[in-house]
Design an enzyme around this catalytic site. Structure first.
Site, PDB file in Angstrom:
ATOM      1  N   CYS A  15       0.841  -1.210   0.000  1.00 30.49           N
ATOM      2  CA  CYS A  15       0.000   0.000   0.000  1.00 30.49           C
ATOM      3  C   CYS A  15       0.870   1.253   0.000  1.00 30.49           C
ATOM      4  O   CYS A  15       0.692   2.156  -0.826  1.00 30.49           O
ATOM      5  CB  CYS A  15      -0.914   0.013   1.229  1.00 30.49           C
ATOM      6  SG  CYS A  15      -2.152  -1.273   1.280  1.00 30.49           S
ATOM      7  N   ASP A 440      33.155  20.924  18.536  1.00 32.14           N
ATOM      8  CA  ASP A 440      33.524  22.310  18.787  1.00 32.14           C
ATOM      9  C   ASP A 440      33.731  22.474  20.296  1.00 32.14           C
ATOM     10  O   ASP A 440      33.286  21.631  21.082  1.00 32.14           O
ATOM     11  CB  ASP A 440      32.391  23.210  18.276  1.00 32.14           C
ATOM     12  CG  ASP A 440      32.616  24.664  18.626  1.00 32.14           C
ATOM     13  OD1 ASP A 440      33.724  25.159  18.366  1.00 32.14           O
ATOM     14  OD2 ASP A 440      31.692  25.294  19.168  1.00 32.14           O
ATOM     15  N   ASP A 537      27.647  24.151  17.426  1.00 38.25           N
ATOM     16  CA  ASP A 537      26.506  25.007  17.745  1.00 38.25           C
ATOM     17  C   ASP A 537      26.515  26.338  17.010  1.00 38.25           C
ATOM     18  O   ASP A 537      25.587  27.134  17.164  1.00 38.25           O
ATOM     19  CB  ASP A 537      26.463  25.281  19.251  1.00 38.25           C
ATOM     20  CG  ASP A 537      27.584  26.228  19.685  1.00 38.25           C
ATOM     21  OD1 ASP A 537      28.689  26.135  19.112  1.00 38.25           O
ATOM     22  OD2 ASP A 537      27.338  27.061  20.573  1.00 38.25           O
ATOM     23  N   ASP A 541      30.561  26.261  12.495  1.00 38.62           N
ATOM     24  CA  ASP A 541      30.598  24.796  12.463  1.00 38.62           C
ATOM     25  C   ASP A 541      29.811  24.221  11.287  1.00 38.62           C
ATOM     26  O   ASP A 541      29.869  23.013  11.039  1.00 38.62           O
ATOM     27  CB  ASP A 541      29.996  24.222  13.759  1.00 38.62           C
ATOM     28  CG  ASP A 541      30.742  24.675  14.995  1.00 38.62           C
ATOM     29  OD1 ASP A 541      31.985  24.677  14.951  1.00 38.62           O
ATOM     30  OD2 ASP A 541      30.089  25.031  15.990  1.00 38.62           O
TER      31      ASP A 541
END
Length: 659
Positions: A15, A440, A537, A541
């Site tokens: 389906c 980081d 963050d 980055d």
């Protein structure tokens, strides 16, 4: 335009594969991914070329329904469908037990002819009242050159019923004249329908557990809000605040909302008034369901507040900045829905198998019939028909189609409950393979001390400046225990980078790096044959995040980092990373278990249903009735295994992993 819309009526992998194929064939649709467990389709399309209304028409033509109207509640539709399914199942069981009692001679209602005709009427009533949708959908599928589980059920029950009707009226004339005993198989027709309906009923109940994360997130949003209308002077000359209770859908940008202790914040907004008995000028808000942080956050003039969070102390007023689908909560819900609808590489391979599975089974059934009839002549015709029907019933593609997406859906829901938001299934499947993590420093491993004057920060000792996040060292230790090497990248000077790497327990680090340096490191590690995850963050980055095999953003970082990343940690608890690795390993192992049993089930059961044991002198065969029971069990077992291993079976929270 990218939309995730509910699709009603899907019952098996064939389906979902048919719906996906149909959507992808439409002009203006760039990509479509359909999830069977979630019952949703995630569609990217050009709204200048095609509309959702046009897609709905195309999908309706092949027997399914897309819910695109704002006035239709998917929860209400599913509740009605579930209630109807339950009634059909109960009625089917009633008819089946009566037919079985008559067929087995437990219930005597007259002559043999009367018994057969009564069974015929009961079976016909069951097929029309309880199984009508199987035949309607099978015809719709056939018109468009497609097939699914409904096709197999319609063929098997239709053949068994037609053969039984023939025997009821002409059995003595055709078989008796040849000195052969004949039987009717109305019990097989009704029991196939009954067991298929029972399996779907159990499956639907289990599916509610897999979707619990979405329901919990949706439950965070209140239904109404209290709009602050200002103040008026009463008859005594005293000023009274004026409020209006309204549905949240009517809130406009700029409206001032008042939220009191114990109530949920309905919109994203900016606080312009806060008051509590503890701290004048501030109210306290529990943001744990969004950020994962256990301590209530103080909200004062100018603070931001998010929809779905709860005022724990005091009261506050905020001016609406984002409403409805623009709030952070709505974006999180949308991200989880899209992630649960996305497909891992292994699922795409299974979907390709599902598209040809039903036609292949139909061909095997026909071959079974021809072989038995050719081998035994007219005397073997009843056995040939029963064997062919058993093959049609037992070779269910449901278990195969549910094996991967159900595990992924439960795994992603489990991650969402632990404040780990996963954007796509590939990340959940791949993170268990990482052997290297690049991180980081500032904002990821460390947080600046807010109490210092940053104009004189360089004169302070390192430990007083960029503190180490709680549990960061524990998280690094857990990663290293799993054989994952950790690299720290920092734009800070050598002394600071060396100090914080040592504090976190990291052996490999680089200082004074630029965004390009982070990307270069990720590229170099991947060229060495490593599977690399990057966690960061900031905007600086984003390049490295885009290059990594798995990219992880901190929830309090920049929007760009979160947009690029495949996973987002909604809290500062870095233990969520090893927990995500652990959850990924459990999810992937569950997928492998499900696929193994789904394939083994078909490999073993199809030959048994076809009558292979007779070739070795064993008078054993799976009848159509038992074939339908085994088929239902296979689907339920796959869903149950996923729920138990990833949900009810549970994974310990990170704070218990080191104990």
């Amino acid at each position: 335009m990218k939309k995730t819309v509910p699709v009603i009526g899907m019952a098996c992998s064939a389906c979902s594969a048919n719906v996906e194929r149909k959507l992808n064939s439409l002009n203006g649709v760039s990509s479509a991914s359909v999830s069977l467990p979630a019952r949703t389709a995630t569609i990217e399309y050009d709204e200048r070329v095609i509309s959702l209304e046009q897609m709905k028409e195309e999908i309706s033509a092949i027997g399914y329904d897309m819910v695109i109207e704002t006035g239709r509640s998917v929860v209400e539709i599913e509740r009605r469908e579930y209630t109807l399914l339950k009634r059909r199942t109960l009625l089917a069981w009633g008819c089946s037990l009566l037919v079985m009692a008559i067929s087995m001679g437990w219930l005597h209602i007259g002559s043999k002819t009367v018994a057969h005709q009564t069974s015929m009427l009961l079976a016909a009533a069951c097929m029309v009242c309880c199984g009508r949708h199987f035949y309607v959908n099978a015809v719709k599928q056939l018109r468009h050159g497609a097939a699914n589980m409904d096709t197999l059920v319609a063929l098997s029950t239709g053949i068994a019923f037609a053969f039984s009707v023939f025997n009821t009226f002409w059995g003595d004339t055709f078989w008796g004249a040849r000195g052969m005993e004949w039987h009717t198989y109305y019990d097989a027709s009704v029991m196939i329908i009954t067991f298929v309906l029972t399996g779907r009923l159990i499956e639907e109940r289990a599916r509610k557990t897999t979707a619990s994360a979405i329901r919990q997130l949706m439950g965070l949003a209140p239904k109404t809000a209290r709009i602050y209308k200002g103040e008026k002077t009463d008859d005594k000359g005293e000023k009274q605040s004026v409020y209006e209770e309204v549905p949240i859908s009517t809130i406009a940008l700029g409206d001032v909302i008042e939220v009191r202790a114990g109530e949920k914040i309905p919109v994203d907004g900016m606080v312009n008034y806060g008051e509590s008995f503890m701290t004048p000028g501030s109210a306290y808000v529990d943001e744990s369901m969004i950020t994962g942080e256990p301590s209530p956050a103080a909200k004062r003039l100018g603070s931001s507040a998010l929809a779905g969070t709860v005022v724990s102390q005091g009261k506050l007023r905020l001016r609406a900045k984002k409403t409805g689908e623009d709030t952070a909560l709505a974006q999180i819900i949308r991200m989880v829905q899209e992630a649960q609808g996305s497909k891992a590489p292994v699922q795409r391979a299974v979907d390709r198998v599902a598209l040809v599975f039903v036609p292949t089974v139909a061909a095997l059934s026909l071959l079974t019939f021809i072989v038995w009839w050719a081998a035994g002549g007219s005397s073997a015709l009843p056995h040939a028909i029963l064997s062919a029907v058993s093959v049609l019933v037992i070779a269910c593609p449901c278990a195969l189609g549910l094996a991967t997406p159900t595990a992924l859906m439960v795994g992603m829901g489990r991650a969402a409950k632990r404040n780990i938001l996963i954007k796509d299934a590939t990340a959940l499947e791949r993170i268990c393979k990482i052997d290297t993590l690049v991180t980081d420093k500032t904002g990821t491993l460390t947080i600046p001390n807010p109490a210092i004057d940053f104009t004189r920060a360089d004169a302070l000792p390192l430990e007083e400046r960029e503190t180490l996040k709680p549990h960061a060292r524990e998280a690094i230790s857990q990663l290293r225990a799993r054989g994952i090497e950790v690299y720290m990248m920092s734009g800070d000077h050598e002394e600071a980078a060396a100090y914080w790497a040592a504090q976190a327990g990291i052996d490999h680090y680089q200082s004074k790096v630029r965004p390009q340096d982070k990307e270069d490191l990720v590229n170099r590690l991947r060229q060495e044959g490593r599977c690399v995850a990057m966690v960061g963050d900031g905007i600086n980055d984003s390049q490295a995040l885009a290059r990594a095999d798995v990219s992880i953003a901190m929830g309090r970082g920049t929007d760009i980092a979160m947009d690029v990343a495949q996973m987002t940690l909604m809290s500062d608890d870095l233990r969520r990373i090893p927990e995500a690795v652990r959850l990924s390993r459990r999810t992937v192992s569950t997928i492998h278990q499900n696929l193994f049993w789904a394939f083994i089930y078909n490999i073993i059961c199809i030959p048994l249903a076809a009558g292979l044991p007779y070739l070795f002198g064993w008078e054993f065969q799976i009848t159509p009735m038992w074939a339908s029971a085994l088929m239902a069990f296979s689907s339920v077992s796959v869903v149950a295994n996923s729920v138990w291993r990833l949900g009810a079976g549970g994974l310990n929270p990170p704070e218990q992993q080191t104990k």
